[in-house]
Structure formats: structure tokens, C-alpha cells
Enzyme design. Structure first.
Site, PDB file in Angstrom:
ATOM      1  N   THR A  82       8.603   1.623   8.404  1.00  0.00           N
ATOM      2  CA  THR A  82       8.872   1.289   9.817  1.00  0.00           C
ATOM      3  C   THR A  82       9.130  -0.215   9.880  1.00  0.00           C
ATOM      4  O   THR A  82       8.265  -0.985  10.315  1.00  0.00           O
ATOM      5  CB  THR A  82       7.679   1.674  10.722  1.00  0.00           C
ATOM      6  OG1 THR A  82       6.461   1.262  10.081  1.00  0.00           O
ATOM      7  CG2 THR A  82       7.626   3.149  10.989  1.00  0.00           C
ATOM      8  N   THR A 117       2.970   3.002  10.263  1.00  0.00           N
ATOM      9  CA  THR A 117       2.589   2.134  11.388  1.00  0.00           C
ATOM     10  C   THR A 117       3.704   2.188  12.430  1.00  0.00           C
ATOM     11  O   THR A 117       4.857   1.911  12.108  1.00  0.00           O
ATOM     12  CB  THR A 117       2.417   0.689  10.877  1.00  0.00           C
ATOM     13  OG1 THR A 117       1.491   0.709   9.799  1.00  0.00           O
ATOM     14  CG2 THR A 117       1.947  -0.230  11.981  1.00  0.00           C
ATOM     15  N   ARG A 150      -4.903   1.691   6.347  1.00  0.00           N
ATOM     16  CA  ARG A 150      -5.352   0.290   6.372  1.00  0.00           C
ATOM     17  C   ARG A 150      -5.595  -0.275   4.986  1.00  0.00           C
ATOM     18  O   ARG A 150      -6.273  -1.297   4.845  1.00  0.00           O
ATOM     19  CB  ARG A 150      -6.675   0.193   7.127  1.00  0.00           C
ATOM     20  CG  ARG A 150      -6.560   0.452   8.586  1.00  0.00           C
ATOM     21  CD  ARG A 150      -7.622   1.427   8.992  1.00  0.00           C
ATOM     22  NE  ARG A 150      -8.084   1.162  10.321  1.00  0.00           N
ATOM     23  CZ  ARG A 150      -9.216   1.645  10.817  1.00  0.00           C
ATOM     24  NH1 ARG A 150      -9.980   2.413  10.083  1.00  0.00           N
ATOM     25  NH2 ARG A 150      -9.568   1.366  12.042  1.00  0.00           N
ATOM     26  N   LYS A 202      -4.048   0.543  15.063  1.00  0.00           N
ATOM     27  CA  LYS A 202      -3.438  -0.047  13.859  1.00  0.00           C
ATOM     28  C   LYS A 202      -2.716  -1.350  14.212  1.00  0.00           C
ATOM     29  O   LYS A 202      -2.852  -2.366  13.525  1.00  0.00           O
ATOM     30  CB  LYS A 202      -2.466   0.956  13.236  1.00  0.00           C
ATOM     31  CG  LYS A 202      -1.619   0.408  12.113  1.00  0.00           C
ATOM     32  CD  LYS A 202      -2.421   0.081  10.866  1.00  0.00           C
ATOM     33  CE  LYS A 202      -1.597  -0.759   9.910  1.00  0.00           C
ATOM     34  NZ  LYS A 202      -2.335  -1.187   8.737  1.00  0.00           N
ATOM     35  N   ARG A 209      -5.451 -10.366  13.582  1.00  0.00           N
ATOM     36  CA  ARG A 209      -5.379 -11.326  12.477  1.00  0.00           C
ATOM     37  C   ARG A 209      -4.263 -12.339  12.727  1.00  0.00           C
ATOM     38  O   ARG A 209      -4.405 -13.518  12.424  1.00  0.00           O
ATOM     39  CB  ARG A 209      -5.187 -10.574  11.160  1.00  0.00           C
ATOM     40  CG  ARG A 209      -6.369  -9.637  10.901  1.00  0.00           C
ATOM     41  CD  ARG A 209      -6.185  -8.808   9.659  1.00  0.00           C
ATOM     42  NE  ARG A 209      -6.157  -9.638   8.479  1.00  0.00           N
ATOM     43  CZ  ARG A 209      -5.646  -9.250   7.309  1.00  0.00           C
ATOM     44  NH1 ARG A 209      -5.121  -8.049   7.188  1.00  0.00           N
ATOM     45  NH2 ARG A 209      -5.642 -10.054   6.277  1.00  0.00           N
ATOM     46  N   GLY A 253       3.459 -14.020   6.567  1.00  0.00           N
ATOM     47  CA  GLY A 253       4.501 -13.149   6.016  1.00  0.00           C
ATOM     48  C   GLY A 253       4.000 -11.746   5.776  1.00  0.00           C
ATOM     49  O   GLY A 253       2.966 -11.338   6.312  1.00  0.00           O
ATOM     50  N   CYS A 256       3.304  -6.396   7.358  1.00  0.00           N
ATOM     51  CA  CYS A 256       2.349  -5.862   8.349  1.00  0.00           C
ATOM     52  C   CYS A 256       2.037  -6.891   9.440  1.00  0.00           C
ATOM     53  O   CYS A 256       2.448  -6.725  10.584  1.00  0.00           O
ATOM     54  CB  CYS A 256       1.058  -5.429   7.658  1.00  0.00           C
ATOM     55  SG  CYS A 256       1.269  -3.964   6.645  1.00  0.00           S
ATOM     56  N   TYR A 312       4.570 -13.915  -0.159  1.00  0.00           N
ATOM     57  CA  TYR A 312       3.990 -14.048   1.178  1.00  0.00           C
ATOM     58  C   TYR A 312       2.486 -14.263   1.152  1.00  0.00           C
ATOM     59  O   TYR A 312       1.897 -14.683   2.146  1.00  0.00           O
ATOM     60  CB  TYR A 312       4.378 -12.859   2.071  1.00  0.00           C
ATOM     61  CG  TYR A 312       3.478 -11.648   1.998  1.00  0.00           C
ATOM     62  CD1 TYR A 312       2.312 -11.567   2.755  1.00  0.00           C
ATOM     63  CD2 TYR A 312       3.793 -10.566   1.186  1.00  0.00           C
ATOM     64  CE1 TYR A 312       1.483 -10.466   2.688  1.00  0.00           C
ATOM     65  CE2 TYR A 312       2.978  -9.448   1.123  1.00  0.00           C
ATOM     66  CZ  TYR A 312       1.831  -9.409   1.863  1.00  0.00           C
ATOM     67  OH  TYR A 312       1.017  -8.322   1.797  1.00  0.00           O
TER      68      TYR A 312
HETATM   69  N1  LIG Z   1       2.202  -0.946   2.003  1.00  0.00           N
HETATM   70  C1  LIG Z   1       1.132  -1.230   2.723  1.00  0.00           C
HETATM   71  O1  LIG Z   1       0.277  -2.015   2.320  1.00  0.00           O
HETATM   72  C2  LIG Z   1       0.900  -0.578   4.069  1.00  0.00           C
HETATM   73  C3  LIG Z   1      -0.373  -0.642   4.630  1.00  0.00           C
HETATM   74  C4  LIG Z   1      -0.595   0.010   5.842  1.00  0.00           C
HETATM   75  C5  LIG Z   1       0.440   0.681   6.468  1.00  0.00           C
HETATM   76  N2  LIG Z   1       1.686   0.717   5.884  1.00  0.00           N
HETATM   77  C6  LIG Z   1       2.732   1.448   6.590  1.00  0.00           C
HETATM   78  O2  LIG Z   1       3.012   2.654   5.879  1.00  0.00           O
HETATM   79  C7  LIG Z   1       4.390   2.996   6.018  1.00  0.00           C
HETATM   80  C8  LIG Z   1       5.013   3.166   4.640  1.00  0.00           C
HETATM   81  O3  LIG Z   1       4.945   1.918   3.978  1.00  0.00           O
HETATM   82  P1  LIG Z   1       5.178   1.767   2.409  1.00  0.00           P
HETATM   83  O4  LIG Z   1       4.721   0.398   2.052  1.00  0.00           O
HETATM   84  O5  LIG Z   1       4.614   2.934   1.680  1.00  0.00           O
HETATM   85  O6  LIG Z   1       6.788   1.850   2.343  1.00  0.00           O
HETATM   86  P2  LIG Z   1       7.696   1.914   1.045  1.00  0.00           P
HETATM   87  O7  LIG Z   1       8.966   1.263   1.398  1.00  0.00           O
HETATM   88  O8  LIG Z   1       6.921   1.453  -0.162  1.00  0.00           O
HETATM   89  O9  LIG Z   1       7.947   3.480   0.818  1.00  0.00           O
HETATM   90  C9  LIG Z   1       8.566   4.316   1.728  1.00  0.00           C
HETATM   91  C10 LIG Z   1       9.304   5.420   0.972  1.00  0.00           C
HETATM   92  O10 LIG Z   1       9.842   6.327   1.935  1.00  0.00           O
HETATM   93  C11 LIG Z   1      11.069   6.823   1.410  1.00  0.00           C
HETATM   94  N3  LIG Z   1      11.817   7.445   2.494  1.00  0.00           N
HETATM   95  C12 LIG Z   1      12.431   6.862   3.552  1.00  0.00           C
HETATM   96  N4  LIG Z   1      12.965   7.804   4.365  1.00  0.00           N
HETATM   97  C13 LIG Z   1      12.679   9.006   3.820  1.00  0.00           C
HETATM   98  C14 LIG Z   1      12.948  10.356   4.196  1.00  0.00           C
HETATM   99  N5  LIG Z   1      13.594  10.644   5.305  1.00  0.00           N
HETATM  100  N6  LIG Z   1      12.518  11.341   3.385  1.00  0.00           N
HETATM  101  C15 LIG Z   1      11.852  11.066   2.244  1.00  0.00           C
HETATM  102  N7  LIG Z   1      11.564   9.801   1.839  1.00  0.00           N
HETATM  103  C16 LIG Z   1      11.962   8.794   2.622  1.00  0.00           C
HETATM  104  C17 LIG Z   1      11.701   5.610   0.772  1.00  0.00           C
HETATM  105  O11 LIG Z   1      12.696   5.984  -0.161  1.00  0.00           O
HETATM  106  C18 LIG Z   1      10.485   4.935   0.134  1.00  0.00           C
HETATM  107  O12 LIG Z   1      10.306   5.339  -1.202  1.00  0.00           O
HETATM  108  C19 LIG Z   1       5.023   1.886   6.861  1.00  0.00           C
HETATM  109  O13 LIG Z   1       4.999   2.244   8.207  1.00  0.00           O
HETATM  110  C20 LIG Z   1       4.069   0.731   6.637  1.00  0.00           C
HETATM  111  O14 LIG Z   1       4.097  -0.202   7.705  1.00  0.00           O
HETATM  112  C21 LIG Z   1       1.925   0.121   4.695  1.00  0.00           C
END
Ligand SMILES: NC(=O)c1ccc[n+]([C@@H]2O[C@H](COP(=O)([O-])OP(=O)(O)OC[C@H]3O[C@@H](n4cnc5c(N)ncnc54)[C@H](O)[C@@H]3O)[C@@H](O)[C@H]2O)c1
Length: 413
Positions: A82, A117, A150, A202, A209, A253, A256, A312
Site C-alpha cells: 500500500t 496497512t 506491527r 495501525k 512516532r 524515512g 511506514c 532510511y
Molecule cells: N515490511 C514491513 O515491515 C511492514 C510492517 C507492517 C506493515 N506492513 C504493510 O504490509 C503490507 C505489505 O508490505 P510488504 O513489506 O510485505 O510488501 P512487499 O512489497 O515486500 O511485498 C508485497 C508482495 O505483494 C505482491 N503482490 C502485489 N499485488 C499482488 C496481487 N494482486 N496478487 C499477488 N501478489 C501481489 C508483490 O509482488 C510483492 O511480492 C503493506 O501494506 C505494508 O505497509 C509492512
């Protein structure tokens, strides 16, 4: 249960493997063929402590499979990106596509959980109308909700199990079913609420922060003008049992803290004034640091600046939304030549002493632990003008002076 996890990134893949490790039959779905084919060979293409072995075991034991398309399952978990647009609006097209793609596979009694998120109202206003296309009645035949993630990168597998969790449903039964599913591996508390509250929580956590850091940054500027060292002041304030002021720095940066507050501002710009202002304060820090750099190199013929650290945050390779990259772009619009070095960041991994050679100012942008090993004397000797601007209170004033540096600290006189 059979669980379909949509999106196998930093969140989806560990979550899928965690469910598989508890004996569920998990289908991990991703659009990225490289991710899916690696997974089916028990391999991963992202870096996260202990995840490779964990995924390998889940695949070898036959509980986790990769697929390019969803399949029928008992529960669907959406963990797609997102991101934010250039206009600071939530880009929900991945979530929308994921909801559309699972709809043909939904059956009576299924559970659909959004983990990404998302802005307040995403489950109610975006996901539910799409999955209602299955013909199933939302709330009695399809159970839906949001359970935000989280975890912190680097400790994801530990935190998935030990953090508390919010299970926000469109109704009580949905919330309860979400909680029951996560209970298979969550050892922390699981709190039940509605989907909108879960979405807000969330965003509110990361916004807290961001605001706290903006406050620290504002204090830093106030302290500079008052001849006070903000780092000392904050550390003294934090001895108060009910005060916890965060640290100032060159900006905020990552994907999130620098992003999520905008999801609130976007929906209620006239109300979310403090949240908006905090974002602006933090986003302005690279400009403030750029101005300091311009001042410190003024009068120098063809000034050259060396920046240490571009990620970041410290000790990671992630450069998403890095304020140091913004700082570098600012400086590129001036006559200052910029050299950046970072042992973790792809494209910046040169030798720090070579990077400092002939420079007029060394800027500590990111406090990577590894910079503790730097030979400051050797750095100072390599430079044309041995000045140092520390944006993280990383170096000791006396030590840098003994090494031959003129030391400047963000947030100090
Ligand atoms: N990474 C973190 O530390 C963290 C922490 C808390 C929340 N989040 C939230 O979790 C969510 C995911 O983040 P992330 O870091 O895992 O993202 P990411 O970019 O690492 O992974 C997302 C994956 O989704 C796949 N994808 C996209 N559209 C798709 C679809 N239609 N069908 C199948 N696969 C699809 C992409 O190819 C990618 O591999 C976001 O909203 C992020 O804000 C992330």
C-alpha cells in the site's frame, strides 16, 4: 485449515510460513514469478533473519506451496503493498486487484483478512463491495476484517509470535474468527474490535512516532538557537518517568512512519492538522541539513561533501523514502559535489576513506554501528578540509577534535 496468502513480501511470506509451520495447508500467491518459483524450491529472494531456513522447512514438509493465482481456501489473507503516490495519497490499486482476484474463489464460510496497512474504511468501502461480487452475504456467509501487522524487519519471525495483535472484524463473528486463526501461532494478546478501529490503530501507532520525532526535530532547531545541546536536553527530559521524547535527525524515512500518517491526512485534511504539520516538519529536515552543508562549505572553491549512510535507518540495506536520498537530490541542485558511501546500500558500497578523499565536509547521515570502526584520524587526513557534520549525535566531540576534525552537531549551538 487451507489458507491462501496473497502477496509474498516481507509480511506475507513470513506469515504464510508461520501458518504452515503450525500444520495449516498454505498457498502463497504472488504475481512475481521469481518469488513463486523460488518458493516452490524452498527458497526466498528477500533478506530476513532465519526466514530462509523457516520457509525451506515449511516447503519440504509439504505445508507451503507457491502459486501465481489464488485457489479455493478457508481463509484469505491479503498482504500486498500500500504505497503512497506523489500526491501523498494511498495507492490502493494492489489491494483492489487482490480483492478482485480472490472473489471467484470465495465460498460460504470463508474468512477474508486484510493485513496491508490501509486508510480507514478500506475493508468496509473497498474490499466488501468487491468480494460481495461472489454472491455470498457479507457478515453471515463471508467473514471479513483487518488485522494489521506491527513486526519490525530483522525480527519478523520473533515478533509475529510474540507481539500482541488486533483483530478487527466487520462484525463480532468476523473478529472472533480472525483472532482464532492467528491464535494458532500468536502468543501475545489478541484484542478484538471492529475493522475501522483496527485500520485507525495501525496508522495511529506510526503517526505517534512521526509526531514524536517531529517534536524532537523542532526542539533541535529551538536548542540550536538557544545555545543548548538538544541531545543532552532530551536525555535529561527522558529521565522523567512519564516522558519519552524520540531523537531528532535528518528526516524520517522508510515505508511506514513516513507514509502512514498521510493515509489519515488524506481522508480528513481539515481535522488532521497536527499530523500533517508533523509530516511537513520531518520532510523539511533534509532541506535544513542541506542548508547547514551549504553554510559549512561556503567560500570553498568547488566544494565537495562526503555523506556516510544513505539508508532510511541504521544497520539495514533499505533505502525506501530515505531522507538522505532527498538530501543528496537537494545538494545536486547546488555547486556542491556529493559523494555518498554506505556499506549496506547497493550502489554506495565504496571505501569510506576514498569517498572522503579531498572533501571539505564529512556528513554522518545514518548511524550504522559499523561506522564505529572508522579511523577518524585517517579520514580527517584524507580530506581537504576536515569538517564533520553529525546529524545523529554519533561521534564524540572530543574524539573527533583529537582526530583533527572541526565538529558540528545537528541540534547543538
Ligand atoms: N515490511 C514491513 O515491515 C511492514 C510492517 C507492517 C506493515 N506492513 C504493510 O504490509 C503490507 C505489505 O508490505 P510488504 O513489506 O510485505 O510488501 P512487499 O512489497 O515486500 O511485498 C508485497 C508482495 O505483494 C505482491 N503482490 C502485489 N499485488 C499482488 C496481487 N494482486 N496478487 C499477488 N501478489 C501481489 C508483490 O509482488 C510483492 O511480492 C503493506 O501494506 C505494508 O505497509 C509492512
Amino acid at each position: 485449515m487451507k489458507i491462501c496468502v496473497i502477496g509474498l513480501g516481507y509480511i506475507g511470506l513470513p506469515t504464510a510460513a508461520m501458518f504452515a509451520s503450525k500444520g495449516h495447508n498454505v498457498i502463497g500467491v504472488d504475481k512475481n514469478e521469481q518469488i513463486v518459483s523460488a518458493l516452490n524450491q524452498g527458497e526466498i529472494i528477500i533478506e530476513e533473519d532465519h526466514l530462509a531456513e523457516f520457509v525451506k522447512t515449511a516447503v519440504t514438509e509439504g505445508h507451503l506451496h507457491g502459486s501465481l493465482v489464488p485457489q479455493e481456501a478457508d481463509a484469505f489473507i491479503i498482504a500486498v503493498p500500500t504505497p503512497i503516490t506523489d500526491e501523498k495519497k494511498a495507492d490502493m490499486h494492489f489491494v483492489k486487484a487482490a480483492a478482485e482476484e480472490i472473489t471467484p474463489y470465495l465460498r460460504k464460510g470463508n474468512l477474508v483478512i486484510l493485513e496491508s496497512t490501509s486508510p480507514i474504511g478500506t475493508v468496509d468501502d473497498l474490499i466488501c463491495p468487491i468480494i460481495a461480487g461472489s454472491g455470498l452475504e457479507i457478515g453471515s456467509e463471508l467473514f471479513v476484517g483487518h488485522s494489521p501487522e506491527r513486526v519490525i524487519p530483522g525480527k519478523i519471525l520473533y515478533e509475529l509470535v510474540h507481539n500482541s495483535r488486533i483483530a478487527g472484524g466487520i462484525n463480532q463473528e468476523s473478529a472472533q474468527r480472525i483472532a482464532d486463526l492467528y491464535r494458532t501461532f500468536v502468543e501475545g494478546e489478541i484484542y478484538l474490535t471492529n475493522a475501522r478501529t483496527a485500520e485507525l490503530c495501525k496508522l495511529a501507532e506510526n503517526t505517534f512516532r512521526d509526531i514524536n520525532i517531529a517534536y524532537a526535530n523542532e526542539l533541535a532547531l529551538i536548542c540550536e538557537k538557544s545555545g543548548i545541546n538538544v541531545w543532552e536536553a532530551i536525555s535529561l527530559c527522558n529521565n522523567h518517568p512519564r516522558v519519552n521524547i524520540h531523537q531528532p535527525g535528518p528526516g524520517v524515512g522508510g515505508h511506514c512512519i513516513a507514509v502512514d500518517p498521510w493515509f489519515i491526512v488524506e481522508k480528513q485534511p481539515d481535522t488532521a492538522k497536527l499530523i500533517h504539520q508533523a509530516r511537513l516538519i520531518n520532510d523539511n529536515m533534509p532541506t535544513i541539513v542541506a542548508q547547514k552543508i551549504i553554510n559549512l562549505t561556503q567560500g570553498q572553491d568547488k566544494p565537495q561533501v562526503t555523506i556516510l549512510g544513505v539508508t532510511y535507518k541504521p544497520n539495514v540495506d533499505d533505502m525506501r523514502e530515505s531522507p538522505i536520498l532527498t538530501l543528496i537530490s537537494h545538494l545536486k541542485t547546488t555547486n556542491i559535489q556529493v559523494i555518498a558511501q554506505d556499506p549496506f546500500a547497493k550502489g554506495y558500497q565504496g571505501d569510506p576513506y576514498q569517498a572522503a578523499a579531498g572533501s571539505d565536509l564529512l556528513v554522518l547521515g545514518v548511524d550504522h554501528n559499523i561506522y564505529r570502526d572508522l579511523d577518524l584520524k585517517r579520514l580527517a587526513q584524507a580530506m581537504r578540509t576536515a569538517k564533520l557534520l553529525d546529524t545523529r549525535n554519533f561521534f564524540d566531540r572530543q574524539t573527533t577534535a583529537a582526530a583533527g576534525f572541526e565538529y558540528h552537531l545537528l541540534g547543538d549551538k
